[in-house]
Design a protein around this motif. Structure first.
Motif, short mmCIF file in Angstrom:
data_model
loop_
_atom_site.label_atom_id
_atom_site.label_comp_id
_atom_site.label_asym_id
_atom_site.label_seq_id
_atom_site.Cartn_x
_atom_site.Cartn_y
_atom_site.Cartn_z
N GLY A 13 0.81 -1.19 0.08
CA GLY A 13 0.43 0.08 -0.04
C GLY A 13 0.83 1.32 -0.07
O GLY A 13 2.14 1.21 0.09
N LYS A 14 0.08 2.40 -0.16
CA LYS A 14 0.95 3.74 -0.28
C LYS A 14 0.57 4.53 1.01
O LYS A 14 -0.78 4.47 1.11
N LEU A 15 1.36 4.87 1.76
CA LEU A 15 0.86 5.70 2.94
C LEU A 15 0.21 7.08 2.48
O LEU A 15 0.49 7.53 1.36
N PRO A 16 -0.65 7.49 3.13
CA PRO A 16 -1.69 8.53 2.92
C PRO A 16 -1.17 9.82 2.63
O PRO A 16 -1.70 10.69 2.26
N ARG A 17 0.19 9.90 3.20
CA ARG A 17 0.93 11.37 3.08
C ARG A 17 2.05 11.30 2.83
O ARG A 17 2.78 10.16 3.06
N THR A 18 2.99 12.36 2.42
CA THR A 18 4.12 12.40 2.39
C THR A 18 4.70 12.92 3.57
O THR A 18 4.14 13.62 4.21
N LEU B 227 16.90 -7.36 -8.39
CA LEU B 227 16.00 -8.26 -9.39
C LEU B 227 14.66 -8.31 -8.51
O LEU B 227 14.72 -8.46 -7.19
N TRP B 228 13.64 -8.97 -9.24
CA TRP B 228 12.41 -9.36 -8.67
C TRP B 228 12.68 -10.47 -7.46
O TRP B 228 13.28 -11.39 -7.98
N HIS B 229 12.14 -10.34 -6.55
CA HIS B 229 12.47 -11.48 -5.38
C HIS B 229 11.04 -11.36 -4.50
O HIS B 229 10.53 -10.27 -4.25
N PHE B 230 10.81 -12.55 -3.60
CA PHE B 230 10.52 -12.40 -2.50
C PHE B 230 11.05 -12.20 -1.29
O PHE B 230 12.34 -12.69 -1.21
N ASP B 231 10.53 -11.48 -0.23
CA ASP B 231 11.44 -11.23 0.82
C ASP B 231 11.39 -12.63 1.98
O ASP B 231 10.00 -12.86 1.90
N TYR B 232 12.28 -13.17 2.53
CA TYR B 232 12.09 -14.18 3.47
C TYR B 232 12.54 -13.91 4.71
O TYR B 232 13.10 -12.60 4.90
N PHE C 47 10.81 2.09 -7.93
CA PHE C 47 10.62 0.86 -7.15
C PHE C 47 9.26 0.17 -7.58
O PHE C 47 8.28 0.97 -7.99
N THR C 48 9.16 -0.92 -7.81
CA THR C 48 7.79 -1.43 -8.21
C THR C 48 7.53 -2.61 -7.15
O THR C 48 8.38 -3.44 -6.71
N PHE C 49 6.39 -2.87 -7.14
CA PHE C 49 5.93 -4.06 -6.16
C PHE C 49 4.68 -4.71 -6.89
O PHE C 49 3.79 -4.03 -7.58
N LEU C 50 4.71 -6.00 -6.91
CA LEU C 50 3.43 -6.74 -7.67
C LEU C 50 2.67 -6.97 -6.66
O LEU C 50 2.77 -7.30 -5.44
N ARG C 51 1.19 -6.92 -7.01
CA ARG C 51 0.20 -7.05 -6.23
C ARG C 51 0.34 -8.77 -5.63
O ARG C 51 0.85 -9.59 -6.38
#
Length: 172
Positions: free
Chosen positions: A39-44, A121-126, A148-152
């Motif tokens: 999610g994206k925080l509601p404010r900067t 690179l694209w990865h899952f965090d463990y 920065f990109t994040f997949l659903r």
């Protein structure tokens, strides 16, 4: 990391289990986090731009360089500003069922380069069953330096993953 976390969990378990935890208030941020995985925080937050010129070249063979110690006061202020936001605090409280555990706060410098490496690179965090990364940029981010990109979560779950090994994958 696993051993230390396990020891700390066992050590703290009796006191954590005996605590009364207030129920989490409703949180649209938490709903988005649980359904999408991000999610994206509601404010900067206002963060100073950091002069990274002293670090140029240090990340050549690494995905990033930890520069937290050089800017500890800036990092701590940004972290406090993020957690002081009531919506963000409610999201964190709900996500961790009232028992958040802070593992790390860091300021990392990563520089643009040809090709991606390691955590770029694209990865899952463990490491943990449930973890939350809050990220703020201390420099401009654009096509040349990011983004920065994040997949659903739904899309990420379609990728087969090894249960114990961090796998880094190219876009291909």
């Amino acid at each position: 990391r696993w051993a230390v976390k396990g020891i700390n969990t066992l050590r703290d378990l009796p006191s954590r289990m005996s605590e009364n935890v207030a129920p989490s208030p409703p949180s649209p941020l938490l709903d988005m986090l649980v359904s999408d995985g991000y999610g994206k925080l509601p404010r900067t937050i206002a963060v100073p731009e950091i002069d990274v010129s002293p670090y140029t070249g240090q990340a050549r063979n690494k995905p990033f360089v930890d520069i937290t110690a050089d800017y500890l006061d800036v990092v701590e202020k940004a972290f406090v500003d993020i957690l002081a936001d009531p919506e963000t605090a409610a999201m964190i409280h709900g996500y961790f069922e009232g028992r958040p555990w802070l593992w790390n706060v860091a300021l990392n410098y990563s520089e643009p380069r040809e090709g991606l490496t390691d955590s770029q690179l694209w990865h899952f965090d463990y490491g943990d069953q449930r973890q939350l990364h809050l990220m703020a940029y201390f420099s401009d981010v654009g096509e040349a330096s990011g983004p920065f990109t994040f997949l659903r979560m739904e899309d990420s779950q379609r990728v087969a993953r090894h249960p114990f090994v961090i796998e880094r994958m190219t876009d291909d």
